[in-house]
Design an enzyme around this catalytic site. Sequence first.
Site, PDB file in Angstrom:
ATOM      1  N   GLY A   9      34.818 -51.916  13.591  1.00  7.39           N
ATOM      2  CA  GLY A   9      35.920 -52.443  13.961  1.00  7.39           C
ATOM      3  C   GLY A   9      37.145 -51.803  12.934  1.00  7.39           C
ATOM      4  O   GLY A   9      36.726 -51.278  12.026  1.00  7.39           O
ATOM      5  N   ASP A  83      27.734 -53.956   4.018  1.00  7.44           N
ATOM      6  CA  ASP A  83      29.354 -54.107   4.056  1.00  7.44           C
ATOM      7  C   ASP A  83      30.083 -52.803   3.659  1.00  7.44           C
ATOM      8  O   ASP A  83      29.430 -51.805   2.954  1.00  7.44           O
ATOM      9  CB  ASP A  83      29.883 -55.035   3.144  1.00  7.44           C
ATOM     10  CG  ASP A  83      31.363 -55.500   3.374  1.00  7.44           C
ATOM     11  OD1 ASP A  83      31.693 -55.392   4.536  1.00  7.44           O
ATOM     12  OD2 ASP A  83      32.058 -55.552   2.348  1.00  7.44           O
ATOM     13  N   GLU A  84      31.005 -52.303   4.318  1.00  4.78           N
ATOM     14  CA  GLU A  84      31.775 -51.138   4.123  1.00  4.78           C
ATOM     15  C   GLU A  84      30.898 -49.821   4.528  1.00  4.78           C
ATOM     16  O   GLU A  84      30.778 -48.990   3.600  1.00  4.78           O
ATOM     17  CB  GLU A  84      32.470 -51.072   2.656  1.00  4.78           C
ATOM     18  CG  GLU A  84      33.463 -52.134   2.570  1.00  4.78           C
ATOM     19  CD  GLU A  84      34.709 -52.122   3.291  1.00  4.78           C
ATOM     20  OE1 GLU A  84      34.807 -50.962   3.930  1.00  4.78           O
ATOM     21  OE2 GLU A  84      35.650 -52.894   2.903  1.00  4.78           O
ATOM     22  N   GLN A  86      30.764 -47.343   6.368  1.00  5.03           N
ATOM     23  CA  GLN A  86      31.492 -46.133   6.443  1.00  5.03           C
ATOM     24  C   GLN A  86      31.166 -45.320   5.128  1.00  5.03           C
ATOM     25  O   GLN A  86      31.241 -44.107   5.331  1.00  5.03           O
ATOM     26  CB  GLN A  86      32.837 -46.289   7.064  1.00  5.03           C
ATOM     27  CG  GLN A  86      33.814 -46.696   6.132  1.00  5.03           C
ATOM     28  CD  GLN A  86      34.044 -48.118   5.735  1.00  5.03           C
ATOM     29  OE1 GLN A  86      33.332 -48.931   6.459  1.00  5.03           O
ATOM     30  NE2 GLN A  86      34.914 -48.548   4.874  1.00  5.03           N
ATOM     31  N   CYS A 144      51.692 -54.985  18.832  1.00  8.34           N
ATOM     32  CA  CYS A 144      51.552 -55.134  20.149  1.00  8.34           C
ATOM     33  C   CYS A 144      50.391 -56.132  20.449  1.00  8.34           C
ATOM     34  O   CYS A 144      49.636 -56.474  19.621  1.00  8.34           O
ATOM     35  CB  CYS A 144      51.644 -54.202  21.157  1.00  8.34           C
ATOM     36  SG  CYS A 144      50.181 -52.969  21.356  1.00  8.34           S
ATOM     37  N   CYS A 178      46.990 -49.840  18.041  1.00  9.13           N
ATOM     38  CA  CYS A 178      46.567 -49.253  19.565  1.00  9.13           C
ATOM     39  C   CYS A 178      46.738 -47.852  19.467  1.00  9.13           C
ATOM     40  O   CYS A 178      47.590 -47.341  18.702  1.00  9.13           O
ATOM     41  CB  CYS A 178      47.252 -49.778  20.717  1.00  9.13           C
ATOM     42  SG  CYS A 178      48.763 -49.851  20.553  1.00  9.13           S
TER      43      CYS A 178
END
Length: 205
Positions: A9, A83-84, A86, A144, A178
């Site tokens: 995410g 966790d983390e 990446q 948005c 986005c």
Amino acid sequence: MAKLYFRHGTVGSAKTLNLLAVAHNYERQGKKVVVIKPGFDDRYGTKEVASRAGLHREAHIILSASGRLDRSMFEDAQCVLVDEVQFLTARHIDQLRDISDQVGVPVICYGLRTDFRSKLFEGSRRLMELADSIEEVKTTCHRCNRKAIFNLKCVDGVALLDGPSQQVGGDEIFQPVCSLHYVEALNLDGVEGIDEDIAESELTT
Ligand SMILES: [Zn+2]
């Protein structure tokens, strides 16, 4: 059979909160979890796995780039949580795959899919290749109500594609956005302009 999970995410999508909730549920049933985090993420102190919502706990394993995950470290674990993720290397992900298969324990990895330049992180790329289950932890765009898929880097209020991932002296923040607002904030015509812009910034620095 135990699975290897990648739950990805953007920033601010409550991934760590999700991890802490899973750990809490296992432990409430008297089951052992092992929590792993990369060594150089010291946002909240080296050992701390902390959610922006305020919950936190200590990691069992702080993994450096050269560190190795051995099967014997997980033999009495009922669940492994990362966790983390990446920031782990591709080799670490290979080791997590083996732990899931050989020890028979579920391994659930939380992390970002891409960096602020919209490119896959090394650990995330390998998870895309090896995970049994790839799930998205969703959140909305900072600007948005569309779903956020990019991590926009802002230094002193200016959106940037260049520079180091940690800015010394600057007020650096990452926003979930986005695609429309990612492109707009960076003054690009479209995502096709991202690589051009990165190449330009590398020439001037
Ligand atoms: Zn938006």
